[in-house]
Write an enzyme that holds these catalytic residues in place. Structure first.
Site, PDB file in Angstrom:
ATOM      1  N   CYS A   1       0.081  -1.781  -0.118  1.00 43.12           N
ATOM      2  CA  CYS A   1      -1.016  -2.391  -0.869  1.00 43.12           C
ATOM      3  C   CYS A   1      -0.930  -2.031  -2.365  1.00 43.12           C
ATOM      4  O   CYS A   1      -0.007  -2.493  -3.023  1.00 43.12           O
ATOM      5  CB  CYS A   1      -2.349  -2.032  -0.224  1.00 43.12           C
ATOM      6  SG  CYS A   1      -3.624  -3.233  -0.595  1.00 43.12           S
TER       7      CYS A   1
ATOM      8  N   HIS B   1      -2.149  -2.598   5.289  1.00 44.98           N
ATOM      9  CA  HIS B   1      -2.301  -1.142   5.448  1.00 44.98           C
ATOM     10  C   HIS B   1      -1.816  -0.694   6.823  1.00 44.98           C
ATOM     11  O   HIS B   1      -2.627  -0.595   7.757  1.00 44.98           O
ATOM     12  CB  HIS B   1      -3.777  -0.747   5.314  1.00 44.98           C
ATOM     13  CG  HIS B   1      -4.298  -0.774   3.913  1.00 44.98           C
ATOM     14  ND1 HIS B   1      -4.422   0.355   3.139  1.00 44.98           N
ATOM     15  CD2 HIS B   1      -4.725  -1.802   3.151  1.00 44.98           C
ATOM     16  CE1 HIS B   1      -4.914   0.028   1.957  1.00 44.98           C
ATOM     17  NE2 HIS B   1      -5.108  -1.273   1.939  1.00 44.98           N
TER      18      HIS B   1
ATOM     19  N   GLU C   1      -1.188   2.144   7.826  1.00 47.35           N
ATOM     20  CA  GLU C   1      -1.793   3.443   8.196  1.00 47.35           C
ATOM     21  C   GLU C   1      -3.165   3.252   8.859  1.00 47.35           C
ATOM     22  O   GLU C   1      -3.731   4.191   9.398  1.00 47.35           O
ATOM     23  CB  GLU C   1      -1.879   4.365   6.967  1.00 47.35           C
ATOM     24  CG  GLU C   1      -3.008   4.112   5.981  1.00 47.35           C
ATOM     25  CD  GLU C   1      -2.823   2.886   5.093  1.00 47.35           C
ATOM     26  OE1 GLU C   1      -1.864   2.118   5.289  1.00 47.35           O
ATOM     27  OE2 GLU C   1      -3.674   2.689   4.200  1.00 47.35           O
TER      28      GLU C   1
END
Ligand code: GLN
Length: 191
Positions: free
Chosen positions: A78, A171, A173
């Site tokens: 990002c 994202h 994560e």
């Protein structure tokens, strides 16, 4: 293997937690000296303008550029993807300028600022990957040195790789799926 996660602003804690789930030694990086001895670096999402300013304040920019040019694998997600780019279309942010991509910030406008969608990412295998997009950028252009890893609706580029540099507009994560980070670790290990 030792991975650093740039921890000046943004979603660094989530990357650290996920990499530790993969049982990799993972350290937050705020100082140039903390870049020493790393096998890979993650630049998280957040606010690219803030991360850029803080990287300059902490004297991290030159050192990260040098390490990347001498082969340090970097994953930028990002805002981190924005910082890896050589060009940005609509804003004036000091970029690391490492990948031959042109990015557009906040590419999805207001009502779709954030959304989640299943992505096809062939390098991760057949099963789709949950793409979490939060005020996400996109890759508008990439030259022939760049391998496209994922597209949205078979057009917009949302993940790419160039050498040992890996970028995602989403994202990973936050996806509850370890495969994107595992893929990065495979890139790190392939030296
Ligand atoms: N919109 C942010 C920027 O332009 C990126 C958002 C994110 O990293 N989740 O920097």
């Amino acid at each position: 293997m030792r991975i650093g996660v740039l921890a000046v602003q943004g979603a660094f804690a989530e990357h650290i937690a996920l990499l530790r789930q993969l049982e990799v030694e993972t350290l937050p990086v705020r100082l140039p000296t903390e870049l020493k001895g790393l096998d890979g670096l993650v630049i998280p999402g957040g606010e690219s303008t803030s991360i850029s300013r803080l990287m300059l304040d902490y004297n991290l920019v030159g050192e990260i550029r040098n390490l990347a040019r001498s082969g340090l694998p970097i994953l930028g997600t990002c805002a981190g993807m924005i910082l890896l780019a050589k060009e940005i279309l609509d804003h004036d942010v000091e970029l690391l300028g490492l990948m031959d991509i042109t990015v557009r910030r906040n590419a999805f406008g207001r009502q779709k600022d954030s959304f989640e969608t299943e992505l096809t990412i062939p390098v991760l295998g057949g099963k789709s990957f949950p793409g979490v997009f939060i005020r996400a950028p996109v890759i508008e252009q990439a030259n022939s040195k760049v391998e496209i890893l994922a597209r949205l609706n078979s057009s917009t580029i949302v993940a790419a790789k160039q050498g040992k540099l890996l970028a995602s507009a989403f994202h990973p994560e936050l996806a509850n799926d370890l495969r994107f980070h595992q893929y990065f670790l495979n890139v790190v290990a392939s030296e």
